[in-house]
Write a protein that holds these residues in place. Sequence first.
Motif, PDB file in Angstrom:
ATOM      1  N   UNK A 122       0.919  -0.759   0.162  1.00 13.22           N
ATOM      2  CA  UNK A 122      -0.111  -0.289   0.057  1.00 13.22           C
ATOM      3  C   UNK A 122       0.964   1.585   0.084  1.00 13.22           C
ATOM      4  N   UNK A 144       3.571   1.823  -7.844  1.00 10.33           N
ATOM      5  CA  UNK A 144       2.500   1.691  -6.636  1.00 10.33           C
ATOM      6  C   UNK A 144       2.595  -0.173  -7.226  1.00 10.33           C
ATOM      7  N   UNK A 187       1.217  -5.569 -15.125  1.00 14.29           N
ATOM      8  CA  UNK A 187       1.071  -6.261 -14.052  1.00 14.29           C
ATOM      9  C   UNK A 187       1.873  -6.918 -13.982  1.00 14.29           C
ATOM     10  N   UNK A 234      -7.900 -12.248 -20.826  1.00  9.82           N
ATOM     11  CA  UNK A 234      -7.667 -11.745 -19.741  1.00  9.82           C
ATOM     12  C   UNK A 234      -7.952 -13.201 -18.245  1.00  9.82           C
TER      13      UNK A 234
ATOM     14  N   UNK B  74       0.009  10.277 -10.052  1.00 10.36           N
ATOM     15  CA  UNK B  74       1.091   9.525  -8.721  1.00 10.36           C
ATOM     16  C   UNK B  74       1.555   8.645  -9.778  1.00 10.36           C
ATOM     17  N   UNK B  75       0.804   7.295 -10.056  1.00 13.20           N
ATOM     18  CA  UNK B  75       0.925   6.115 -10.614  1.00 13.20           C
ATOM     19  C   UNK B  75       1.671   6.224 -11.819  1.00 13.20           C
ATOM     20  N   UNK B 284     -10.032  -8.000  -8.118  1.00 10.36           N
ATOM     21  CA  UNK B 284      -8.707  -7.515  -8.746  1.00 10.36           C
ATOM     22  C   UNK B 284      -8.137  -6.554  -8.488  1.00 10.36           C
ATOM     23  N   UNK B 285      -7.705  -6.313  -7.078  1.00 11.79           N
ATOM     24  CA  UNK B 285      -6.443  -5.557  -6.691  1.00 11.79           C
ATOM     25  C   UNK B 285      -7.549  -4.294  -6.468  1.00 11.79           C
ATOM     26  N   UNK B 287      -8.784  -2.595  -3.853  1.00 10.45           N
ATOM     27  CA  UNK B 287      -8.436  -2.535  -2.374  1.00 10.45           C
ATOM     28  C   UNK B 287      -7.874  -1.395  -2.378  1.00 10.45           C
ATOM     29  N   UNK B 288      -6.180  -1.780  -3.386  1.00 15.42           N
ATOM     30  CA  UNK B 288      -5.494  -0.889  -3.498  1.00 15.42           C
ATOM     31  C   UNK B 288      -5.498   0.279  -4.352  1.00 15.42           C
ATOM     32  N   UNK B 289      -6.733   0.954  -5.463  1.00 13.87           N
ATOM     33  CA  UNK B 289      -6.789   1.828  -6.130  1.00 13.87           C
ATOM     34  C   UNK B 289      -8.258   2.685  -4.909  1.00 13.87           C
ATOM     35  N   UNK B 291      -7.930   2.506  -1.711  1.00 12.97           N
ATOM     36  CA  UNK B 291      -6.857   3.536  -0.738  1.00 12.97           C
ATOM     37  C   UNK B 291      -5.906   4.711  -0.977  1.00 12.97           C
ATOM     38  N   UNK B 292      -5.666   4.058  -2.446  1.00  9.93           N
ATOM     39  CA  UNK B 292      -5.033   5.529  -3.179  1.00  9.93           C
ATOM     40  C   UNK B 292      -5.583   6.582  -3.220  1.00  9.93           C
ATOM     41  N   UNK B 295      -6.926   8.010   0.426  1.00  8.96           N
ATOM     42  CA  UNK B 295      -5.478   8.360   0.459  1.00  8.96           C
ATOM     43  C   UNK B 295      -5.596   9.948   0.330  1.00  8.96           C
ATOM     44  N   UNK B 340      -4.439  -2.588 -23.750  1.00 11.35           N
ATOM     45  CA  UNK B 340      -4.231  -3.663 -22.369  1.00 11.35           C
ATOM     46  C   UNK B 340      -4.389  -2.411 -21.196  1.00 11.35           C
ATOM     47  N   UNK B 344      -9.191  -2.256 -12.971  1.00 14.08           N
ATOM     48  CA  UNK B 344      -9.314  -3.325 -11.631  1.00 14.08           C
ATOM     49  C   UNK B 344     -10.614  -3.726 -12.376  1.00 14.08           C
ATOM     50  N   UNK B 346     -11.827  -6.454 -14.074  1.00 13.89           N
ATOM     51  CA  UNK B 346     -11.513  -8.350 -14.129  1.00 13.89           C
ATOM     52  C   UNK B 346     -11.346  -8.375 -15.664  1.00 13.89           C
ATOM     53  N   UNK B 347     -11.532  -6.725 -16.707  1.00 10.60           N
ATOM     54  CA  UNK B 347     -11.670  -7.323 -17.796  1.00 10.60           C
ATOM     55  C   UNK B 347     -11.180  -6.535 -18.885  1.00 10.60           C
ATOM     56  N   UNK B 348     -10.527  -7.179 -19.744  1.00  6.99           N
ATOM     57  CA  UNK B 348      -9.548  -6.343 -20.292  1.00  6.99           C
ATOM     58  C   UNK B 348     -10.263  -4.816 -21.469  1.00  6.99           C
TER      59      UNK B 348
END
Lengths: 332, 407
Positions: A122, A144, A187, A234, B74-75, B284-285, B287-289, B291-292, B295, B340, B344, B346-348
Amino acid sequence: MRFNPYKQGRLAVAAALLAASPALLAAGTGNIYVSSEDDDIVTVFDGESLEKVDTIEVSERPRWLAFSPDHKKLYVACGDEDSIDVIDVAEGKVTDRLTDIDDPEIFAIGPDGKHLFISNEDDAQFSIYDIAGKKAVTKIDVGQEPEGVLVTPDGKTAYVTSEVANMVHVVNLDSHEIEANIVVGNRPRRFALSEDGNTLWVTNELSGSVSLIDTQTNEVSDTIEFNPKGFRPEDVTPVGIKLSDDGSHAYVTLGRANHVAFVNVKSHEVEDYVLVGDRAWGIAQSRDGKQLYVTNGLSDDMSIVDIAQRKTLRSIAAGRVPHSVVIDTAAE
Amino acid sequence: MAASLRRGALLCLLAGAAALVQPGIATAQQDLEAFDFGYIGWNDDPRYSEARIEREYQGEPWGRPIDGARVAIDEARFPGIAAGVKFGLNEQLVANTREVLETVRRMRDAGTRFILLDLPAGTVSRVAEEFAGDDLTLFNVAAHDDRLRGAHCQANLLHTIPSDAMRNDALAQYLVSRQWDDVLLLVGPERADKVVAKSFQRSAKRFGLKIVGTRDFVLGNNPRERDRNNPKLLTSGVDYDAVYIADTQSEFARNANFAIQKPRPVVGSAGLVAQAWHWAWVRHGARQLNNRLEKKADRHMTGYDWAAWVAVKSIVEAVQRTESTDYAKLAAYVRGDEINLDGFKGYRMGFRDWDGQLRQPMLLGTGNWVVARAPLDGFLHPDNYLDTLGFDPRESACRLANEKKGS
């Protein structure tokens, strides 16, 4: 609520429990250790019979597992409790905790066993942690969602993936600086390093591929794509990777494509796809080199794959959301 | 045209960082080329009044979407370094359409090529028309109107926020999958409410739902109007499996949930709401997005933030993969098949080449959970399941593709 003496806050944390036994290199029990993210346990299976022989309670959300070089300790990254638990292998329980580590996901242990190299998911940081001193000595900003960490056997370089920046950071462990950023697929997750140290393999979860990096030039030398039949692109999400002990093959777990790919290291050809369980990530090779153990996070089991026959012999229950699998082989 | 800026060599050490935190890769030797995104919104936007934001209406913005763009910037730091680029964001809040056009002109002349618009559909359309043919790509991150993807489509306009058609198709798929086929439709007095209702009627027809009645509502407590402002009365005298409320002002719909005559789900502008994103989405991750953004903005993330985030991300990805900042290359790559994009969900994802809409899964959410993700299992499409949501090539009123073929 499971009993956990550390949550109760009463048990004094044991200091170093080493040196009770003579300094013989551990022969290794051959036992198989599997972390379970949702059950907050590490399950121990006998390496021959595959019977469950023990259940070790750990802190919340255990994921990555790694042995100390002498195999006397097993470190467990417990993400939700911001700690890395230390299991005494002989005693079969947690005897120490390294706390105040932000959301650890994956870590490597330096060849001298003194430091942990941790990806802090995080905080977008890669931190170097002094085990004896129980504190971080350096934190380095990375892209990140850092995940995979690999430290070279000579202890001079660490490779760290950033899932969001689509790159591999090359960190000089003397200067603590990033020497290079290598753009790979989408990723990137985890690593395997060839025996001769020249080729670094990294899985690209959202590109359905692995990138091969020439560690001399820090350039991508090849990309191998996976196309198991019947899966949307995917859903082919490579995550785990293990180079076979004889160096001939790379085994790659394909996540939601529920297969393990067998890749010929010399030709870079994908020779086979072997069906395992749901969302295959973790992977380890048995001591005798004949089997693969694959953890399936969404079917709560571990597949036992016969390498010669290239098929799954059976699956055994491995706790809820099994994550990592490691084997207590001989000490390095 | 002004020359693009070239920054001197620097990568700032993080302010306030402890001695422990090391700088990133040494870029003292590198020149980083400035690459700015433009962002334009109203300086006095009623959607962001404190009173409205506080209420956290489902399906509505909970803050300016630029926060999502800032997370993406930021990313983009490390991808930028690797590409020799420093990504930035130029936010301009203006008073009216004339100022929007002036601002776009200024940005274009300063070398900005990609501009995010947090503006109403009519203004977006005006801007796209005005600058058609320029080396500019505009991202619509807030306007749902179907006509922007249809008759008012433009080659320089991409949409990351879903259309009304996509939201309503997602809801319709869910209703059909549950066999809640009979729907009572309540429509508010705003023109925008009628536009949304019309869109739902299209989705209902498309997926085989039956609209058992259509009734107009007004917000208020005047007893003389109770047959139009009382949720119980409005939903009596007819049988239905669900009530769809078209209420772009949100308040009536919010109040109606659990207050209608029958024990039936409310969907549309409250209850079960179709969105581009949800703060409680954890797969698909996500949570991290989440969180960012939390913040960065000290609040939960909404679909509007996600739309701004993915707009910036799409160009950063294009820069990373083409290894170029050349406009023509980036404009082609972002619209092409190769891209691509990981949202987050789950689909491209990629942009539809017939109308510029980002195809994407839709999240069907309550106040604090995602009940389902569309497209649902079983809804098939010959080319891409995501194209069961919104307008596919045969249904599209956009004539750009034809113009391209003709030229």
